[in-house]
Write an enzyme that holds these catalytic residues in place. Structure first.
Site, mmCIF file in Angstrom:
data_model
loop_
_atom_site.group_PDB
_atom_site.id
_atom_site.type_symbol
_atom_site.label_atom_id
_atom_site.label_comp_id
_atom_site.label_asym_id
_atom_site.label_seq_id
_atom_site.Cartn_x
_atom_site.Cartn_y
_atom_site.Cartn_z
ATOM 1 N N CYS A 84 -72.391 3.230 -9.658
ATOM 2 C CA CYS A 84 -72.715 3.506 -10.767
ATOM 3 C C CYS A 84 -72.598 2.832 -11.897
ATOM 4 O O CYS A 84 -73.273 1.556 -12.015
ATOM 5 C CB CYS A 84 -72.263 5.075 -11.235
ATOM 6 N N HIS A 93 -72.635 8.095 -5.620
ATOM 7 C CA HIS A 93 -71.046 8.100 -5.700
ATOM 8 C C HIS A 93 -70.414 8.295 -4.411
ATOM 9 O O HIS A 93 -70.230 9.582 -4.098
ATOM 10 C CB HIS A 93 -70.577 8.912 -6.695
ATOM 11 N N GLU A 141 -67.626 7.811 -3.442
ATOM 12 C CA GLU A 141 -65.971 8.309 -3.492
ATOM 13 C C GLU A 141 -66.039 9.725 -4.030
ATOM 14 O O GLU A 141 -64.947 10.262 -3.883
ATOM 15 C CB GLU A 141 -65.533 7.360 -4.897
#
Lengths: 88, 225
Positions: free
Chosen positions: B87, B196, B198
């Site tokens: 991002c 994302h 994560e």
């Protein structure tokens, strides 16, 4: 002190959704006949000392590496002429 | 020896703690790196996390690019250090010219936050070797300026050299050219993407655990080398 103005605009081929949103709002506000709006950024740099070729070259480099992303943006550099303000 | 993966915190980073957690869950040691510190503390790889570094002022990632830590990261990435930009981290990588192109405001002008299906187009990079080419994964996506743009020549070159690493499936959420969600550099050690991974490492908090593969991929590569 002299002022140098750097104008940064998205390249013509890059979509500008912000400008489009502004353009679409215009008829609602009663402004007809404006077919396109592009939105950009203006930087006003107050320069100490003379704005000679050397100073302009450095500002050009600053604009190219930092103020604009030349992948998507074009920029122009110009010296703004200011009238002397004489105290009354 | 444990593999150490650094996560940079810029002023305005948001997802640095989640990234460190994902690294730990994958079996590596997360190392916090500070934007003003040129020293990478001998980490084996680096993650540039999501967020709004320096308030997204000027352009997303434009000011972070010139931070002391990035000087070292740019040099070492060119020498082969695995770097993942997520991002805002992707935006920083593009501004740093480690990756081509740029991220622009979503074409519909809305901030988007959704679980996004992606197709892994390249499973040979440092960060995607634990996936299969063509595999479909679902991870969260959240951005306001995630529209990937580059000139046609660059897009053609990315396609021809297999450097489109992820593509959006179902919908194009931000107007990205050719549905591109993530790309890599020529060597495949630098990868950037808007979604994302994560945030998709535990079923308690994520839609899937599909994101864990990024971190296990780099871990296996580093252990093997």
């Amino acid at each position: 002190m002299a002022r140098v103005v750097v104008d940064v605009m998205l390249k013509p081929e890059i979509l500008d959704p912000q400008g489009q949103a502004v353009q679409r709002a215009l008829p609602r506000l009663g402004y007809e006949g404006i077919s396109d709006v592009r939105q950009g950024k203006r930087f006003e740099l107050e320069v100490e000392g003379p704005v000679d070729d050397d100073a302009l070259a450095r500002i050009h480099q600053l604009a190219e590496t930092f103020l604009a992303n030349t992948v998507i943006e074009d920029f122009t550099v110009r010296v703004e002429e200011r009238e002397e303000v004489t105290p009354a | 020896m444990t593999t150490r993966i650094g996560v940079v915190t810029f002023p305005g980073s948001l997802d640095d703690v989640d990234a460190r957690r994902a690294i730990r869950l994958a079996g590596a040691e997360p190392v916090a790196l500070w934007h003003r510190d040129k020293n990478l503390n001998q980490v084996d790889a680096v993650v540039l996390p999501g967020g709004f570094s320096y308030g997204d002022y000027l352009r997303c990632g434009a000011i972070a690019r010139f931070s002391p830590v990035m000087e070292t990261i740019v040099d070492q990435a060119r020498a082969g250090l695995p770097v993942l930009g997520i991002c805002n981290g992707f935006q920083v990588l593009c501004e740093s010219h480690l990756l081509p192109g740029a991220l622009t405001r979503n074409d519909h002008l809305h901030f988007v936050c959704r679980d996004q299906r992606l197709r892994v187009e390249n499973a040979d990079t440092a960060w995607t070797s634990d996936y299969a080419e063509g595999q479909e994964i679902t991870v969260p996506l959240k951005n306001g300026e995630g529209g990937y743009v580059a000139d046609e020549r660059t897009l053609d070159e990315l396609e021809a050299t297999g450097r489109v690493v992820f593509r959006y499936l179902d919908v194009n959420p931000n107007g990205s050219r050719r549905d591109i969600a993530g790309i890599c550099n020529e060597a495949g050690n630098v990868v950037g993407l808007m979604p994302h991974p994560e945030h998709a490492v535990e079923t308690l908090t994520g839609p899937t655990t599909d994101g864990l593969g990024f971190f296990t991929s780099v871990l296996k590569k580093l252990v093997a080398s």
